[in-house]
Design an enzyme around this catalytic site. Structure first.
Site, PDB file in Angstrom:
ATOM      1  CG  HIS A  66       6.303  51.699  89.126  1.00 54.60           C
ATOM      2  ND1 HIS A  66       6.578  50.758  88.188  1.00 54.60           N
ATOM      3  CD2 HIS A  66       6.023  51.065  90.359  1.00 54.60           C
ATOM      4  CE1 HIS A  66       6.669  49.447  89.010  1.00 54.60           C
ATOM      5  NE2 HIS A  66       6.362  49.667  90.227  1.00 54.60           N
ATOM      6  CG  ASP A  68       9.038  52.753  85.923  1.00 51.02           C
ATOM      7  OD1 ASP A  68       8.089  52.955  86.746  1.00 51.02           O
ATOM      8  OD2 ASP A  68      10.019  52.526  86.254  1.00 51.02           O
ATOM      9  CG  ASP A  99       6.805  45.272  89.963  1.00 55.50           C
ATOM     10  OD1 ASP A  99       6.133  46.459  90.433  1.00 55.50           O
ATOM     11  OD2 ASP A  99       8.008  45.202  90.015  1.00 55.50           O
ATOM     12  CD  GLU A 133       9.250  51.233  92.272  1.00 48.92           C
ATOM     13  OE1 GLU A 133       9.525  50.832  93.237  1.00 48.92           O
ATOM     14  OE2 GLU A 133       9.366  50.335  91.137  1.00 48.92           O
ATOM     15  CD  GLU A 134      10.330  48.174  88.569  1.00 48.92           C
ATOM     16  OE1 GLU A 134      11.313  48.037  89.450  1.00 48.92           O
ATOM     17  OE2 GLU A 134       9.033  47.507  88.936  1.00 48.92           O
ATOM     18  CD  GLU A 162       6.025  48.719  93.901  1.00 48.25           C
ATOM     19  OE1 GLU A 162       5.942  47.613  93.281  1.00 48.25           O
ATOM     20  OE2 GLU A 162       6.396  49.606  93.476  1.00 48.25           O
ATOM     21  CG  HIS A 348      11.688  42.650  88.610  1.00 44.36           C
ATOM     22  ND1 HIS A 348      12.681  43.654  89.262  1.00 44.36           N
ATOM     23  CD2 HIS A 348      10.531  43.518  88.753  1.00 44.36           C
ATOM     24  CE1 HIS A 348      12.219  44.740  89.649  1.00 44.36           C
ATOM     25  NE2 HIS A 348      11.018  44.704  89.478  1.00 44.36           N
TER      26      HIS A 348
END
Length: 375
Positions: A66, A68, A99, A133-134, A162, A348
């Protein structure tokens, strides 16, 4: 910097907060079309998705990921601009380094190198990249998979980038994930004055015995591949904010991360049986985010384990821990699915980073996997 870090830096410079892509997928098209990939954009709603494929024969190896990222948070708390990736003190900083723009860059460079070295390789290679995805994950990978399934385009092996590693690249790969079942529950009582409890029904008091049973319950014992199913309350709210009013309702949100030893239907039934046992007046809404999946053995696991051993000299651990990933949408098609990426200690977080050499190591591992499966 290396080709991998150059591409990762370019991707990170695009502030592609869910569901935005901000041109990242176009960068991948530009990188892969010269080595024979045909691109197909599959956009749904506000979400940008891309399917890139080289070749038409089986077996089909797919890199999934992903573009995003989650919001940067308070920019002033970062040591530098979160979308200006740079190396400092042996670490590579920026939103998406771990990520998962770093992984995307690593498998793109690995793929370019592999196709150049083995132009007549077996089978086909594909990319499934989403910008959702997030976020809700409603118009992303799941919709692309539905499209592929409708035209009988089958993935044999899927590697999701991931961030799976713990201390060093490749020490852990995810060969499965637990299922996720969420619940929004409201227990109804009767609002009233705290001085006259006989004229009211306090939903907090009514819920407490049931919640105690719920938190003490053993759902299953897990198995050789999955830990036991877990239950966690994530939100609990009741009351008006004052001391003299008995609330009229209690609202609770909770989640199960469940193994293959139990089904969503069994979990729902056991919870609702408990609510009924305590004679509670309730409203309930269940949301199944994903079923558990497992790739316990096979060519993909063997290729990943062998490549990690060759590149890093370590024996990798197979794990099903952690949250959900888009692998949950791909595995039900029959594909072997693994997640392999950089270390995940800062995902994150403010000052997200990976080791400065991690992505180059990852590129070598991805190259080794391709070589073992398709050369």
């Amino acid at each position: 910097m290396s080709k991998t870090l150059d591409l990762a830096t370019a991707l990170i410079s695009r502030p592609s907060v869910t569901p935005k892509d901000e041109g990242c997928q176009d960068m991948l098209i530009e990188a892969l079309q010269p080595v024979g990939f045909i691109s197909e954009k599959m956009n749904f709603g506000d979400v940008e998705n891309i399917w890139l494929r080289k070749g038409s024969e089986a077996p089909l190896f797919c890199f999934a990921g992903h573009t995003d990222v989650v919001p940067a948070g308070p920019v002033e708390e970062w040591d530098d601009d979160p979308f200006n990736a740079e190396i400092r003190n042996g670490k590579y900083y920026g939103r998406g380094t771990a990520d998962m723009k770093g992984s995307i860059a690593a498998f793109t460079v690995a793929c370019q190198r592999f196709v150049t070295d083995f132009p007549d390789h077996k089978g086909s290679i594909a990319y499934l990249i989403t910008s959702d995805e997030e976020g809700p994950a409603v118009d992303g990978t799941v919709k692309v998979i539905e499209t592929l399934e409708a035209r009988n385009e089958k993935i044999d092996w899927c590697l999701v980038g991931e961030p799976s590693s713990t201390s060093q690249v490749g020490d852990v790969i995810k060969n499965g994930r637990r299922g996720s079942l969420g619940c929004w529950l409201q227990i109804n009582g009767k609002q009233g004055h705290v001085a006259y409890p006989h004229l009211a029904k306090n939903p907090i008091h009514l819920t407490a015995p049931m919640l105690k049973e719920l938190t003490d319950m053993e759902w299953d014992k897990g198995n050789d591949f999955f830990p036991p199913t877990t239950f966690q309350v994530s939100n609990l709210h009741a009351g008006t904010g004052v001391t003299n009013v008995i609330p009229g309702a209690l609202k609770m949100i909770f989640n199960f991360r469940f193994s293959t030893e139990i089904t969503p239907e069994e979990l729902k039934q056991r919870v609702e049986d408990l609510l009924n046992k305590h004679n509670l007046d309730y409203e309930i809404n269940w949301v199944l985010s994903g079923m558990p999946f497992l790739t316990s053995e096979g060519d993909l696991v063997d290729a990943a384990v062998s490549s990690i051993k060759e590149v890093s000299g370590i024996d990798t651990e197979l794990s099903t821990s952690g949250g959900t990933s888009d692998g949950r949408f791909i595995a039900p098609t029959g594909a072997q699915v693994l997640e392999l990426g950089p270390t995940n200690a800062t995902i994150h977080q403010i000052n997200e980073c990976v080791g400065a050499d991690e992505l180059d190591t990852l590129e070598q591992i991805y190259y080794g996997i391709l070589k073992r499966l398709l050369a």
